[in-house]
Design a protein around this motif. Structure first.
Motif, PDB file in Angstrom:
ATOM      1  N   LYS A 143       0.794  -1.247  -0.104  1.00  0.00           N
ATOM      2  CA  LYS A 143      -0.009  -0.077  -0.137  1.00  0.00           C
ATOM      3  C   LYS A 143       0.746   1.283  -0.221  1.00  0.00           C
ATOM      4  O   LYS A 143       1.808   1.208   0.787  1.00  0.00           O
ATOM      5  CB  LYS A 143      -0.924  -0.090   1.211  1.00  0.00           C
ATOM      6  N   PRO A 146      -2.048  -1.139  -5.173  1.00  0.00           N
ATOM      7  CA  PRO A 146      -3.086  -1.909  -5.180  1.00  0.00           C
ATOM      8  C   PRO A 146      -2.976  -3.503  -4.962  1.00  0.00           C
ATOM      9  O   PRO A 146      -3.788  -4.440  -4.829  1.00  0.00           O
ATOM     10  CB  PRO A 146      -3.897  -1.587  -6.481  1.00  0.00           C
ATOM     11  N   GLN A 147      -1.625  -3.918  -4.926  1.00  0.00           N
ATOM     12  CA  GLN A 147      -1.562  -5.359  -5.158  1.00  0.00           C
ATOM     13  C   GLN A 147      -2.053  -6.178  -3.918  1.00  0.00           C
ATOM     14  O   GLN A 147      -2.501  -7.285  -4.195  1.00  0.00           O
ATOM     15  CB  GLN A 147       0.177  -5.700  -5.110  1.00  0.00           C
ATOM     16  N   LEU A 150      -5.606  -6.345  -4.503  1.00  0.00           N
ATOM     17  CA  LEU A 150      -6.159  -7.194  -5.764  1.00  0.00           C
ATOM     18  C   LEU A 150      -5.933  -8.735  -5.742  1.00  0.00           C
ATOM     19  O   LEU A 150      -6.703  -9.513  -6.072  1.00  0.00           O
ATOM     20  CB  LEU A 150      -5.054  -6.602  -6.938  1.00  0.00           C
ATOM     21  N   PRO A 160     -12.407  -7.091  -9.039  1.00  0.00           N
ATOM     22  CA  PRO A 160     -12.135  -5.905  -8.053  1.00  0.00           C
ATOM     23  C   PRO A 160     -13.142  -5.047  -7.983  1.00  0.00           C
ATOM     24  O   PRO A 160     -13.357  -4.439  -7.079  1.00  0.00           O
ATOM     25  CB  PRO A 160     -10.932  -5.372  -8.968  1.00  0.00           C
ATOM     26  N   ALA A 179      -7.037  -0.147  -6.884  1.00  0.00           N
ATOM     27  CA  ALA A 179      -7.469  -1.308  -7.496  1.00  0.00           C
ATOM     28  C   ALA A 179      -9.041  -1.070  -7.865  1.00  0.00           C
ATOM     29  O   ALA A 179      -9.364  -2.400  -8.622  1.00  0.00           O
ATOM     30  CB  ALA A 179      -7.602  -2.177  -6.125  1.00  0.00           C
TER      31      ALA A 179
END
Length: 192
Positions: A143, A146-147, A150, A160, A179
């Motif tokens: 953060k 967006p991983q 996601l 998403p 995301a």
């Protein structure tokens, strides 16, 4: 409830589901004391949602000390485990989790390490509510990237854009928006 329109509910953990701030402060103080370092609480609050190694890196840089942030992160996590359950309490948002249990797919996307999150949720009897946990050590980018969120959506098998994220930190809110997910800033939310 107002979240019926979403297929997936994704929750940050620290400061969103559980009040871990006092415990994290104690752990940082214990880890930093042997080095004569302290941390600026306001600065650490701004880094809420970031992985522990990154916060350690910022603390080390502020003291201009040559030290491995991953080592300091490990020392902080060791201190955290030693005092882990002293002051941890759930926050009101847990009622949303309980309401949607069995009706929606739910995940935790946290800046804490996976093992820390799993142990804490297990201790509090909350682990059973979640279909997936994504910790800082489960992703490459943290953060506000967006991983984390996601990956949560992927693990629970929802798109998403059909997810809502519950967050208490600016970095996490930016990650949720990146995301393409709806986001609820729990700092502005009242849970009855």
């Amino acid at each position: 409830m107002i979240y019926d329109q979403y297929q997936g509910l994704i929750f940050d953990m620290d400061g969103t589901l559980v009040n871990t701030a006092p415990t994290h402060r104690k752990a940082w103080k214990q880890a930093l004391a042997p080095y004569g370092m302290q941390f600026d609480e306001a600065a650490v609050v701004l880094l809420s949602g970031a992985p522990t190694w990154y916060i350690a890196k910022m603390i080390i840089e502020s003291h201009q000390i040559d030290m491995d942030p991953y080592q300091l992160s490990r020392e902080k996590n060791t201190a955290l485990y030693n005092i882990f359950f002293d002051d941890i309490t759930t926050l009101p948002l847990i009622e949303v989790v309980k309401h949607y249990h069995g009706h929606r797919l739910m995940a935790v996307g946290t800046g804490s390490e996976h093992a820390v999150a799993k142990a804490l949720l297990h201790y509090l009897g909350l682990l059973k509510y979640f279909n997936a946990i994504v910790g800082a050590d489960n992703v490459t980018y943290h953060k506000p990237d967006p991983q984390t969120f996601l990956r949560c959506a992927e693990l629970i098998g929802v798109q998403p854009e059909t997810c809502v994220v519950f967050e208490d930190a600016d970095l996490g809110i930016m990650a949720a928006k990146a995301a393409n997910m709806a986001v609820v800033d729990v700092r502005k939310m009242l849970v009855a």
